[in-house]
Design a protein around this motif. Structure first.
Motif, mmCIF file in Angstrom:
data_model
loop_
_atom_site.group_PDB
_atom_site.id
_atom_site.type_symbol
_atom_site.label_atom_id
_atom_site.label_comp_id
_atom_site.label_asym_id
_atom_site.label_seq_id
_atom_site.Cartn_x
_atom_site.Cartn_y
_atom_site.Cartn_z
ATOM 1 N N ARG A 1 0.898 -1.246 0.110
ATOM 2 C CA ARG A 1 0.098 0.080 0.074
ATOM 3 C C ARG A 1 0.902 1.255 0.041
ATOM 4 O O ARG A 1 0.429 2.177 -0.824
ATOM 5 N N GLY B 1 -4.560 13.183 -1.262
ATOM 6 C CA GLY B 1 -5.697 12.652 -0.842
ATOM 7 C C GLY B 1 -5.874 11.129 -1.228
ATOM 8 O O GLY B 1 -6.095 10.265 -0.260
ATOM 9 N N VAL B 2 -5.650 10.650 -2.447
ATOM 10 C CA VAL B 2 -5.814 9.303 -2.888
ATOM 11 C C VAL B 2 -4.614 8.670 -2.444
ATOM 12 O O VAL B 2 -4.727 7.527 -1.973
ATOM 13 N N SER C 1 -3.132 9.062 0.556
ATOM 14 C CA SER C 1 -3.364 8.732 1.953
ATOM 15 C C SER C 1 -4.420 7.682 2.095
ATOM 16 O O SER C 1 -4.305 6.852 3.014
ATOM 17 N N ALA C 2 -5.573 7.627 1.361
ATOM 18 C CA ALA C 2 -6.604 6.745 1.434
ATOM 19 C C ALA C 2 -5.913 5.275 1.065
ATOM 20 O O ALA C 2 -6.188 4.284 1.668
ATOM 21 N N GLU D 1 -3.494 4.013 3.977
ATOM 22 C CA GLU D 1 -4.252 3.674 5.151
ATOM 23 C C GLU D 1 -5.214 2.734 4.916
ATOM 24 O O GLU D 1 -5.859 2.306 5.700
ATOM 25 N N LYS E 1 -7.963 2.635 3.170
ATOM 26 C CA LYS E 1 -9.438 3.024 3.037
ATOM 27 C C LYS E 1 -9.830 3.384 1.736
ATOM 28 O O LYS E 1 -10.143 4.334 1.140
ATOM 29 N N THR E 2 -9.912 2.294 0.735
ATOM 30 C CA THR E 2 -10.214 2.104 -0.415
ATOM 31 C C THR E 2 -11.660 2.654 -0.530
ATOM 32 O O THR E 2 -12.018 2.984 -1.790
ATOM 33 N N THR E 3 -12.518 2.470 0.420
ATOM 34 C CA THR E 3 -13.955 2.801 0.223
ATOM 35 C C THR E 3 -14.123 4.387 0.226
ATOM 36 O O THR E 3 -15.195 4.938 -0.245
ATOM 37 N N MET E 4 -13.074 4.928 0.295
ATOM 38 C CA MET E 4 -12.995 6.458 0.243
ATOM 39 C C MET E 4 -12.843 6.982 -1.204
ATOM 40 O O MET E 4 -13.034 8.061 -1.666
ATOM 41 N N LEU E 5 -12.169 6.069 -1.861
ATOM 42 C CA LEU E 5 -11.858 6.373 -3.411
ATOM 43 C C LEU E 5 -12.897 6.904 -4.299
ATOM 44 O O LEU E 5 -12.634 7.614 -5.178
ATOM 45 N N LEU F 1 -13.690 10.160 -3.480
ATOM 46 C CA LEU F 1 -12.352 11.093 -3.636
ATOM 47 C C LEU F 1 -12.403 11.353 -5.308
ATOM 48 O O LEU F 1 -12.211 12.547 -5.798
#
Length: 361
Positions: free
Chosen positions: A254, A290-291, A293-294, A297, A299-303, A306
């Motif tokens: 990651r 931002g991508v 960081s996601a 961490e 946090k692919t659900t945030m992509l 974004l």
């Protein structure tokens, strides 16, 4: 002249994308997304073996009939190249040929979004072009490499199985390497690529964790890496990449992916509403902070959010692109709905809902 060239002439004349040969069926081409017979009479096994074997050298012939599977490229004079897949099935041998146009379409001719062109103008990083088989990934990548070849000096290295589009040197030196012919495997070719002084490397397909990790390492060395993955969306591509590794290695991957990812172009191909051909729809993710960081961490659900909020960086979601194509009347709403990521939300978009209602009226 091989007898199969007769069917290639029909395929090219009609503008088809694929030729299918199967025992018990007539020769068939894929035309504007549909399979169409080009003759009435079915082919028997003797005829198919003759058509197929004429294209093989001794080594290929022995390999195919021993292992019952073979991929290679065939150049038909100066008319076109074809990516061939030979296989055995319950009825006997068969083949599928995919047309590789002899002329490489430019980014302008394909109408690629400016964000995709910008990815081709980067000096380093990992660019992934993803999508199902037959979605036009190779055509998009060829246009991006052509853009580089026309605009800057450098060395472009391609590693493919088989070599598809053949680029002529313009401003760049071009090296094409075919797996099984010039190198034993993708891993061997990628391993040596770092010593071949390439500025841009195309990896036809990232197969397994070893090639994925080596591609990330090369991207971190300041090389621009292009590669394909068979996934349908940008977030799914990240998950596929990370999940290829054991849990103990995933934090490291990651981190490497967050640092190296330039962008992901997830492509779908749809029939045009007027039946005149097909059109590509691209979801675009750009490797912003931002991508990164996601990804780092986990946090692919945030992509997806974004992507939706990243229009200023050139990002776009597949559903927004499909909705625009429906609103413009380019594709039928039913076809767009089939390709949408969130079908329930997509069907409620006003332009789509109106088009769907109109279609049912």
């Amino acid at each position: 002249m091989p007898a199969i060239d007769y069917y290639f002439d029909i395929l090219l004349e009609k503008g088809g994308s694929d030729l299918h040969l199967s025992v018990g069926h007539p020769p068939t081409i894929r035309l504007k997304g549909d399979l169409v017979h080009v003759e009435r009479d079915p082919l028997d096994e003797i005829k198919i073996r003759h058509l197929m074997d004429e294209l093989l050298d001794v080594g290929q012939h022995e390999y195919f009939h021993a292992y019952h599977d073979l991929d290679f490229a065939y150049g038909y004079e100066d008319k076109a190249r074809f990516r061939a897949n030979y296989l055995y099935k319950t009825t006997g041998p068969g083949a599928v040929f995919r047309t590789i146009p002899s002329e490489i379409l430019t980014t302008e001719q394909l109408g690629l979004p400016s964000a995709v062109v910008d990815l081709a103008e980067r000096n380093s990083g990992l660019v992934l072009v993803t999508g199902p088989t037959g979605s036009g990934k190779s055509t998009t990548l060829a246009a991006m490499l052509d853009h580089i070849n026309r605009r800057r000096d450098g060395h472009i290295l391609t590693i493919e199985d088989p070599v598809e589009f053949v680029h002529r040197p313009r401003k760049c030196q071009i090296t094409h390497r075919e797996v099984g012919v010039h190198t034993p495997s993708f891993a061997d070719a990628i391993r040596s690529a770092g010593r071949e002084n390439a500025d841009v490397i195309l990896v036809g397909e990232l197969r397994g964790r070893e090639t994925m990790k080596m591609a990330l390492q090369l991207a971190s060395f300041g090389i621009l890496i292009f590669a394909t993955v068979h996934t349908n969306s940008a977030p799914a591509t990240i998950d596929r990449f990370v999940n290829a590794f054991p849990a103990s290695q995933q934090p490291q991957i990651r981190g490497m992916l967050a640092d190296s990812l330039a962008g992901i172009v997830a492509q779908q191909l749809l029939r045009k509403a007027d039946g005149s051909g097909r059109v590509a729809a691209q979801e675009i993710l750009i490797g912003t902070s931002g991508v990164a960081s996601a990804i780092r961490e986990g946090k692919t659900t945030m992509l997806q959010s974004l992507i939706q909020s990243g229009g200023s960086h050139g990002m776009q979601s597949i559903d927004a692109v499909l909705a625009g194509l429906v609103a413009q009347g380019v594709v039928a709403p039913e076809d767009a709905l089939e390709k949408a990521a969130d079908k329930n939300s997509f069907a409620r978009i006003p332009a789509v809902a109106a088009a769907l209602k109109g279609g049912r009226a």
